[in-house]
Design an enzyme around this catalytic site. Structure first.
Site, PDB file in Angstrom:
ATOM      1  N   HIS A   9      40.638  67.997-104.183  1.00 23.25           N
ATOM      2  CA  HIS A   9      40.077  67.617-105.486  1.00 23.25           C
ATOM      3  C   HIS A   9      40.434  68.631-106.567  1.00 23.25           C
ATOM      4  CE1 HIS A   9      36.963  70.722-105.391  1.00 23.25           C
ATOM      5  NE2 HIS A   9      36.782  70.407-104.116  1.00 23.25           N
ATOM      6  N   GLU A  79      33.245  67.712 -97.167  1.00 22.27           N
ATOM      7  CA  GLU A  79      33.503  69.137 -96.951  1.00 22.27           C
ATOM      8  C   GLU A  79      32.611  69.684 -95.848  1.00 22.27           C
ATOM      9  OE1 GLU A  79      35.288  71.586 -96.637  1.00 22.27           O
ATOM     10  OE2 GLU A  79      35.573  72.459 -98.632  1.00 22.27           O
TER      11      GLU A  79
END
Length: 188
Positions: A9, A79
């Site tokens: 990201h 994550e």
């Protein structure tokens, strides 16, 4: 063999400051938005038969700004859950626990190394079983490194040897009969 593209990201306030960010759902910074837009000219959604994204908004927003509006949310791409270390930098963590390295011990109150490896191995299996020519995953620094290690069948401790910057593209595939890293940490 499927080629697997990995996209970390774009920048967030916490990634800029080196703070561990798992479940805290942060927006992209202005620079992170620009980074994600820069991906749009380099990656064509029509080239990918499978498009997956982490459930976190920073990964989904990166995918969207890169032109991948139809990305499917894959919970296993989230994550590494940092537990008690959420929001802390590595230096702050080492003040509490000298010598700490996520690759060896995981995080108290969070996921173990084995838990992270297991869920990212499921993503690898899904990609390999998809039969598509190219797949792409939008995700996070630690999780994408563990996914890479699962692809290569390497121990998680090798994650420390694969730095991954925000809004970079990496490509996994094969070198003859062996799983391989074809490109790593490339800027668009």
């Amino acid at each position: 063999m499927t080629l697997l593209y990995l996209v970390r990201h774009g920048q967030t306030e916490w990634s800029r400051n080196g703070r561990h960010t798992s479940v805290t759902d942060l927006d992209l910074t202005e620079q992170g938005t620009a980074q994600a837009h820069a991906l749009a000219g380099r990656l064509d959604p029509a080239d990918f038969g499978l498009v997956l994204t982490s459930p976190r908004s920073r990964a989904q927003r990166t995918a969207q700004l890169a032109g991948f509006d139809a990305a499917e949310v894959e919970d296993d791409l989230a994550e590494w859950f940092y537990g008690d270390y959420e929001g802390l930098t590595s230096n702050q963590i080492r003040q509490r626990e000298p010598g700490w390295r996520i690759w060896f011990t995981g995080c108290p109150g969070g996921e173990t190394v084995e838990q992270v490896r297991a869920r990212l191995t499921r993503v690898v299996a899904r990609v390999r079983e998809s039969g598509v020519e190219r797949a792409i995953c939008f995700g996070h620094g630690h999780a994408l490194r563990v996914l890479t290690l699962a692809w290569l069948d390497f121990p998680v401790i090798f994650g420390q040897n694969f730095p991954l910057d925000t809004a970079t593209v990496s490509v996994l595939g094969r070198e003859k009969e062996s799983p391989a890293v074809l490109r790593w940490n490339c800027r668009p």
